[in-house]
Write an enzyme that holds these catalytic residues in place. Sequence first.
Site, short mmCIF file in Angstrom:
data_model
loop_
_atom_site.label_atom_id
_atom_site.label_comp_id
_atom_site.label_asym_id
_atom_site.label_seq_id
_atom_site.Cartn_x
_atom_site.Cartn_y
_atom_site.Cartn_z
N ASN A 68 33.98 -15.05 -75.39
CA ASN A 68 33.15 -16.18 -75.03
C ASN A 68 34.05 -17.42 -74.87
O ASN A 68 34.58 -17.92 -75.86
CB ASN A 68 32.10 -16.40 -76.12
CG ASN A 68 31.17 -17.57 -75.84
OD1 ASN A 68 31.44 -18.41 -74.98
ND2 ASN A 68 30.07 -17.63 -76.58
N HIS A 113 26.31 -16.83 -68.57
CA HIS A 113 27.33 -17.21 -69.56
C HIS A 113 27.72 -15.95 -70.34
O HIS A 113 26.86 -15.18 -70.77
CB HIS A 113 26.75 -18.29 -70.48
CG HIS A 113 27.58 -18.52 -71.69
ND1 HIS A 113 28.94 -18.69 -71.63
CD2 HIS A 113 27.25 -18.60 -73.02
CE1 HIS A 113 29.41 -18.86 -72.86
NE2 HIS A 113 28.41 -18.80 -73.72
N CYS A 166 28.24 -24.53 -74.28
CA CYS A 166 28.40 -23.43 -73.33
C CYS A 166 27.63 -23.65 -72.03
O CYS A 166 27.87 -22.97 -71.03
CB CYS A 166 27.99 -22.11 -73.97
SG CYS A 166 28.92 -21.75 -75.47
#
Length: 330
Positions: A287, A257, A112
């Site tokens: 996500n 994020h 990520c």
Amino acid sequence: MVCSCISGMGKYLPDYILTNDGLAEIVETSDDWIRERTGIRERRISHGEATWQMALKAARDCVADWQGNPQDIDFVIVTTLTPDYYTPNTASAIAAELGCDHAFGFDLSAACTGFVYALDVADSYIKAGKANHVLIVSVENMTRILDFTDRTTCVLFGDGAGAAILSACEDGNNRGVISSYLALDGGRRSVLTVPATVCHEKMPWEETVADTNGHHAVMMDGTEVFRFSIGAITEAVDKALERAGLTIDDIAWFIPHQANIRIIQHFAHRYHLDMEKIFTNIDKYGNTSSASIPICLKEMKEQGKIQKGQLGLIVGFGGGLSYGAAVIEF
Ligand code: COA
């Protein structure tokens, strides 16, 4: 002095929407639970699209925004934890299909945090005089590596791609990437994993496809990852600001994020930030791993939120356990 400025932004989200109610028909969960614990309402699912195909759509959107010639791109970085092949890398498909005939490129694996890592690599190449225009594409086909019987992970992720072009510019016009900070806590890497096809538990000739299939899903200790994220964000934000010689009050926009709205709210609380200064779209996309930050950047531009000269702070964290932040002048 040469600086590296974001000169183009792009995104691609598949059309197919899977709502929380839709997920509740697949696994034992509920819209209430998912919204309260994560902030997610729905996510996009790639419907038969390969990772490189999603990446190409985001890259094309980015080049259109940049209004430049792909022949002038000299470096392509793709960040993904869901490549279609071990080799060729995804960057080679993007460079060829876009017509970046003079570019070299590679895929970067930092889960990520991929976009933050790639931004730092691109910035370093530009400042070293080794590249003028670097295309970064962050793309994730997360739903291909989810175990849809594991309700603790499958509700969290979605598919999508985001892209940015970093270009060399003269200092004075725009400072571009002002500072960055990258870190890796490999000692804790086992709390978030996606095993590869190469499994070393058996001798290679004893292994069958059936043995390894089903092991390629995201496995995560959610509580540990949550705890790590809180500490990682603070360290990365503090270090990036320190390196820039700035304080939190100098930043107009925070782009974290998009992992969980509660992690983002914790960040806001820690720095006494108004949620209005933090861009979020986790409710729509879940996500999307490394794609989440560039998708946010593109949406901010589309919504007219970004003013030229404003400062933004991006912060990423995830598998590895990798984390990092960067301060950018828009
Ligand atoms: N639907 C309904 N119930 C669920 C559920 C779901 N999708 N997932 C878990 N539960 C249940 C658990 O089984 C547990 O039940 P129990 O109390 O009867 O045992 C209960 O909900 C609480 O589970 P818990 O794991 O304590 O929830 P949580 O508040 O810690 O939230 C996460 C779980 C995964 C949302 C949270 O830990 C998290 O966001 N972690 C970070 C994950 C992340 O961001 N990863 C990517 C980083 S890049």
